[in-house]
Design a protein around this motif. Sequence first.
Motif, PDB file in Angstrom:
ATOM      1  N   ARG A  51       0.855  -1.178   0.000  1.00 16.63           N
ATOM      2  CA  ARG A  51       0.000   0.000   0.000  1.00 16.63           C
ATOM      3  C   ARG A  51       0.891   1.227   0.000  1.00 16.63           C
ATOM      4  O   ARG A  51       1.970   1.206   0.592  1.00 16.63           O
ATOM      5  N   PRO A  52       0.436   2.306  -0.643  1.00 11.51           N
ATOM      6  CA  PRO A  52       1.282   3.494  -0.704  1.00 11.51           C
ATOM      7  C   PRO A  52       1.518   4.131   0.665  1.00 11.51           C
ATOM      8  O   PRO A  52       2.562   4.727   0.901  1.00 11.51           O
ATOM      9  N   LYS A  53       0.528   4.003   1.600  1.00  9.61           N
ATOM     10  CA  LYS A  53       0.695   4.611   2.923  1.00  9.61           C
ATOM     11  C   LYS A  53       0.580   3.562   4.005  1.00  9.61           C
ATOM     12  O   LYS A  53      -0.363   2.784   4.014  1.00  9.61           O
ATOM     13  N   LEU A  54       1.537   3.568   4.918  1.00  7.15           N
ATOM     14  CA  LEU A  54       1.479   2.657   6.056  1.00  7.15           C
ATOM     15  C   LEU A  54       1.321   3.499   7.317  1.00  7.15           C
ATOM     16  O   LEU A  54       2.177   4.336   7.630  1.00  7.15           O
ATOM     17  N   PRO A  58       4.898   5.982   8.538  1.00  2.08           N
ATOM     18  CA  PRO A  58       4.626   7.077   7.595  1.00  2.08           C
ATOM     19  C   PRO A  58       5.866   7.531   6.818  1.00  2.08           C
ATOM     20  O   PRO A  58       5.748   7.950   5.687  1.00  2.08           O
ATOM     21  N   ASP A  59       7.058   7.429   7.419  1.00  5.29           N
ATOM     22  CA  ASP A  59       8.258   7.795   6.666  1.00  5.29           C
ATOM     23  C   ASP A  59       9.297   6.686   6.785  1.00  5.29           C
ATOM     24  O   ASP A  59       9.089   5.701   7.496  1.00  5.29           O
ATOM     25  N   ASP A  60      10.415   6.827   6.098  1.00  2.00           N
ATOM     26  CA  ASP A  60      11.391   5.742   6.044  1.00  2.00           C
ATOM     27  C   ASP A  60      12.029   5.439   7.398  1.00  2.00           C
ATOM     28  O   ASP A  60      12.303   4.284   7.720  1.00  2.00           O
ATOM     29  N   ALA A  61      12.252   6.501   8.204  1.00  5.50           N
ATOM     30  CA  ALA A  61      12.847   6.272   9.522  1.00  5.50           C
ATOM     31  C   ALA A  61      11.897   5.439  10.384  1.00  5.50           C
ATOM     32  O   ALA A  61      12.308   4.488  11.056  1.00  5.50           O
ATOM     33  N   ALA A  90      13.380  -2.273   4.083  1.00  6.36           N
ATOM     34  CA  ALA A  90      12.506  -1.094   4.025  1.00  6.36           C
ATOM     35  C   ALA A  90      12.328  -0.640   2.575  1.00  6.36           C
ATOM     36  O   ALA A  90      11.212  -0.323   2.150  1.00  6.36           O
ATOM     37  N   ALA A  91      13.417  -0.648   1.816  1.00  3.50           N
ATOM     38  CA  ALA A  91      13.330  -0.229   0.414  1.00  3.50           C
ATOM     39  C   ALA A  91      12.425  -1.186  -0.367  1.00  3.50           C
ATOM     40  O   ALA A  91      11.625  -0.761  -1.208  1.00  3.50           O
ATOM     41  N   TYR A  92      12.548  -2.474  -0.060  1.00  2.50           N
ATOM     42  CA  TYR A  92      11.689  -3.444  -0.750  1.00  2.50           C
ATOM     43  C   TYR A  92      10.216  -3.235  -0.379  1.00  2.50           C
ATOM     44  O   TYR A  92       9.335  -3.261  -1.234  1.00  2.50           O
ATOM     45  N   VAL A  93       9.952  -2.997   0.916  1.00  2.00           N
ATOM     46  CA  VAL A  93       8.568  -2.761   1.363  1.00  2.00           C
ATOM     47  C   VAL A  93       7.988  -1.531   0.641  1.00  2.00           C
ATOM     48  O   VAL A  93       6.853  -1.548   0.167  1.00  2.00           O
ATOM     49  N   ARG A  94       8.791  -0.477   0.530  1.00  2.76           N
ATOM     50  CA  ARG A  94       8.315   0.718  -0.182  1.00  2.76           C
ATOM     51  C   ARG A  94       8.010   0.409  -1.644  1.00  2.76           C
ATOM     52  O   ARG A  94       7.062   0.943  -2.218  1.00  2.76           O
ATOM     53  N   SER A  95       8.835  -0.477  -2.250  1.00  4.95           N
ATOM     54  CA  SER A  95       8.605  -0.777  -3.666  1.00  4.95           C
ATOM     55  C   SER A  95       7.280  -1.524  -3.843  1.00  4.95           C
ATOM     56  O   SER A  95       6.613  -1.380  -4.860  1.00  4.95           O
ATOM     57  N   LEU A  96       6.884  -2.303  -2.816  1.00  2.13           N
ATOM     58  CA  LEU A  96       5.596  -3.006  -2.887  1.00  2.13           C
ATOM     59  C   LEU A  96       4.450  -2.001  -2.935  1.00  2.13           C
ATOM     60  O   LEU A  96       3.465  -2.188  -3.643  1.00  2.13           O
ATOM     61  N   GLY A  97       4.598  -0.923  -2.161  1.00  2.00           N
ATOM     62  CA  GLY A  97       3.546   0.081  -2.072  1.00  2.00           C
ATOM     63  C   GLY A  97       3.492   0.996  -3.282  1.00  2.00           C
ATOM     64  O   GLY A  97       2.524   1.721  -3.485  1.00  2.00           O
ATOM     65  N   ALA A  98       4.557   0.957  -4.096  1.00  2.00           N
ATOM     66  CA  ALA A  98       4.600   1.842  -5.260  1.00  2.00           C
ATOM     67  C   ALA A  98       3.897   1.224  -6.471  1.00  2.00           C
ATOM     68  O   ALA A  98       3.748   1.858  -7.502  1.00  2.00           O
TER      69      ALA A  98
END
Length: 244
Positions: A51-54, A58-61, A90-98
């Motif tokens: 998902r785009p928002k978790l 909310p941010d990478d940190a 974390a980068a992989y999780v963000r790519s899932l949301g994109a």
Amino acid sequence: MWRWTLAVALASQALAQTEPDPAAGRKIFESQCALCHGQTGGGGRGPALSRPKLAKAPDDAALRSVISEGIPPDMPGAWQLHTSEVSSVAAYVRSLGALPPEILPGDATRGARFYEAKGCAGCHMVAGKGEGFGPELTGIGARRSAAFLRQAVLKPSASLPEGFQYVAVTPASGAAVRGIRVNEDSFTIQLKDAGGRFHSFRKPELKDLRRLEKETPMPSYEGQLAAAELDDLVAYLASLKEKL
Ligand code: HEC
Ligand code: HEC
């Protein structure tokens, strides 16, 4: 000599921090997170991460800190991961949301009608309406992927949420009770029965306490909905995104 070692250490640390590797993150994800979040992050015992928002990250940190520290009591921290591995996951999780949002075949408005007609509200709350025996479904569309929701309706026992336990209790005196565990410590257990009533028991006073592994009071709707009706129902559930 130490200068050289230090320089190399600093350089590799800087590299690790500036260049998270999503491909490496994916391997770690599949071995350590997929168990709860699904192979491609579609959700399972834990919420969908595609998902785009978790809400809790909310941010990478915040995302990195959720990964390394976990969310007690339901998500364990990945304390064994190195900082650079945490960044890669974390980068992989963000790519899932994109990924582009799923386009669902069903019609949410018609799905809302099936939800009424099938009596789902007899066990679930949505935005303050219904009964609270099963989990609240407000915001379920933000927590779960469409594939998970479909599975939850067809095979509820295959997708029990983390921490969910259905329990059968026989007191030394009085009637047996089946219910969803609400709370438990070494000496007591609290259940909610199908009528929404709460029961509290002292364990030493019980004749029998059984955990009904892989059982759920939610009926399976397999074979009870036409394919198009199921699409509509899933579209309705997926549309419930408001609040977590
Ligand atoms: C034992 C099951 C389990 C494992 C293993 C697990 N998680 Fe979780 N995770 C959960 C649960 C349950 C939640 C929801 C907790 C809550 O909101 O109270 C969660 C929440 C999250 C969230 C916050 C989601 C949001 O909506 O804000 C992120 C991000 C996350 N997990 C990432 C990961 C990653 C990455 C890994 C692997 C390193 C992982 N999790 C391993 C169960 C797990
Ligand atoms: C007799 C009560 C009951 C009825 C009726 C019922 N459910 Fe459930 N439902 C539950 C319980 C208990 C759970 C939690 C355990 C599980 O996943 O089976 C649950 C879980 C779910 C979940 C997963 C929630 C999560 O957090 O993962 C969804 C989605 C769901 N139900 C949708 C529905 C829909 C749609 C209907 C109507 C077609 C329905 N339920 C009818 C009791 C019920």
